[in-house]
Design an enzyme around this catalytic site. Structure first.
Site, PDB file in Angstrom:
ATOM      1  N   GLY A  50      23.284 -24.000  35.010  1.00 55.82           N
ATOM      2  CA  GLY A  50      23.214 -23.989  36.466  1.00 55.82           C
ATOM      3  C   GLY A  50      22.080 -23.146  37.000  1.00 55.82           C
TER       4      GLY A  50
ATOM      5  N   ASP B 222      20.456 -21.039  24.518  1.00 61.73           N
ATOM      6  CA  ASP B 222      19.244 -20.209  24.540  1.00 61.73           C
ATOM      7  C   ASP B 222      19.628 -18.769  24.924  1.00 61.73           C
ATOM      8  OD1 ASP B 222      16.570 -19.562  24.213  1.00 61.73           O
ATOM      9  OD2 ASP B 222      15.947 -20.291  26.183  1.00 61.73           O
TER      10      ASP B 222
ATOM     11  N   ARG C  52       2.227 -39.203  38.150  1.00 61.72           N
ATOM     12  CA  ARG C  52       1.028 -39.790  37.553  1.00 61.72           C
ATOM     13  C   ARG C  52       0.749 -39.208  36.175  1.00 61.72           C
ATOM     14  NH1 ARG C  52      -0.805 -38.947  42.783  1.00 61.72           N
ATOM     15  NH2 ARG C  52      -0.644 -40.827  44.058  1.00 61.72           N
TER      16      ARG C  52
ATOM     17  N   GLU D 299      11.048 -20.225  17.221  1.00 56.51           N
ATOM     18  CA  GLU D 299      10.494 -20.569  18.528  1.00 56.51           C
ATOM     19  C   GLU D 299       9.153 -19.854  18.624  1.00 56.51           C
ATOM     20  OE1 GLU D 299      13.070 -19.691  21.784  1.00 56.51           O
ATOM     21  OE2 GLU D 299      12.062 -21.094  23.121  1.00 56.51           O
TER      22      GLU D 299
ATOM     23  N   GLY E 271      15.365 -16.570  28.528  1.00 59.73           N
ATOM     24  CA  GLY E 271      16.599 -16.942  27.857  1.00 59.73           C
ATOM     25  C   GLY E 271      17.755 -16.928  28.850  1.00 59.73           C
TER      26      GLY E 271
END
Ligand SMILES: [Zn+2]
Length: 401
Positions: A250, A275, A229, A131, A334
């Site tokens: 959540g 994560d 847009r 990452e 995380g």
């Protein structure tokens, strides 16, 4: 690859009220294992005495994006710490795990890739996700901005070599100069090119998908928001037939958004991840994510120094959820989730069909990782990677091969 878990497993006979297979839910159902594999399954009572009884039997979970858990981390420490993190998640139903690193100096990433490759050889982990370090500075969230760099094919080649075939995925911001070349190099090397921590427009993201981006890193979190847009990366990725990760804890996403992503991405393109960081499964307190300090309060992990190193602009975070959420501290850093939790929430709070959840938690990640035909579903010949849950979808037992 040696798999120490396959060596000492006698056959199990599972009787489940609901056995979740790719062809639907068998109720009641049974499943027999032999030599670490699923030997047979069927409807009704098992042909031999059951060794295990459960309400739900699901394929073992595959977490494609996880930094640690149980107080231990893949981003810091040595092999034993990584073993602890993998064992913590295995105890929560994750039978295959992709260890995620965060942005760090190139030499440090090489060193960690080498160390984790050894653990992948042993079967402790199943691959590595980088990452960073080619991420957007304005969407870096809990990534250390000091070590972000412009995409470089030469740097990617060094990281790829250090991973010895275990580098499975790299998250990259497609708008950075040189990103398209690295995306093509990753794609050519069989490494999943994932868009994430990005401020790209929808148009740039579409070009990146054409260049080889096939996955979205925690969709909506750590990226420019979807506008009507300017749909940004989230809109383009949802429209692009790519697989989309969501952190369905959540906290990182509203359940309505998870439902929308599931519909828009379509079955077979949703991927549930945690994560998670070291603080998963641990009490509130102070933890580390790479070199950054993280404070966990009420189970929500945030960078400890808002405005200091690593704290992105207000309202922007790896969580990237909302200004309101950020105002209580630094950006969300995380999660403290486990796969059994996100699976239960996906069924009970989000309201997804259990068969779609099994796809998102096991079958689709297996396919993306080249493990279809090895694991990721309850079917004859596949590894006996099995999660047993009670009536309330609480974890009861985990089998790995
Ligand atoms: Zn992450």
């Amino acid at each position: 690859m040696t798999d120490p878990w396959a060596l000492t497993s006698p056959g199990a006979v599972i009787a489940a009220e609901r056995l979740v297979t790719p062809h639907g839910v068998i109720s009641p159902g049974w499943l027999a294992t032999n030599g670490g594999r699923i030997a047979a399954l069927g409807q009704g009572e098992p042909p031999a005495a059951a060794t295990h009884r459960a309400h739900w039997a699901l394929p073992g979970f595959i977490d494609m994006h996880v930094h640690g858990g149980g107080g231990a981390s893949f981003t810091e420490g040595g092999p034993d710490e990584a073993r602890t993190a993998a064992a913590f998640h295995r105890a929560h139903g994750t039978t295959r795990i992709i260890a995620s690193l965060v942005t760090a100096p190139l030499a440090e990433l090489e060193h960690r890739l080498e160390m984790l490759s050894g653990l992948a050889d042993e079967g402790v982990i199943d691959g590595i996700h980088l990452e960073g370090p080619f991420l957007s500075a304005v969407r870096c969230g809990a990534q250390d901005p000091r070590y972000l760099g412009e995409p470089s094919v030469a740097a990617f080649a060094r990281l790829l070599a250090a991973g010895r075939g275990w580098l499975k995925m790299i998250t990259i911001a497609p708008e950075l100069p040189g990103a398209a070349e690295v995306i093509r190099a990753a794609h050519a090397a069989g490494v999943i090119a994932a868009a994430g921590h990005t401020d790209a427009s929808a148009a740039v993201t579409e070009q990146a998908v054409a260049a080889g981006v096939s996955h979205a890193t925690h969709l909506f979190n750590g990226m420019r928001p979807l506008g009507h847009r300017e749909p940004g990366p989230a809109g383009a990725l949802l429209d692009g037939r790519v697989t989309c990760e969501v952190i369905a804890d959540g906290t990182h996403l509203h359940d309505t958004i998870v439902r929308l992503v599931a519909r828009a991405a379509g079955p077979g393109n949703l991927v549930l991840i945690t994560d998670a960081m070291a603080a998963a499964g641990m009490p509130d307190g102070h933890y580390r994510l790479g070199e950054l300090d993280v404070t966990v309060a009420a189970g929500v992990a945030r960078l400890a120094a808002p405005g200091g190193a690593g704290a992105g602009p207000v309202g922007v975070s790896q969580g990237g959820v909302s200004t309101g959420a950020v105002s209580k501290g630094g950006p969300i850093a995380g999660s403290t989730a486990t796969m059994d939790l996100v699976v239960r929430r996906a069924i009970t709070a989000v309201g997804l069909p259990v068969t779609d959840v099994a796809l998102a938690a096991a079958t689709t990640p297996a396919r993306r990782l080249g493990l279809a035909g090895v694991t990721g579903a309850l079917g004859p010949g596949l590894a006996a990677d099995i999660v047993l849950l009670d009536e309330e979808l609480r974890l009861q037992d985990v089998m790995k091969a």
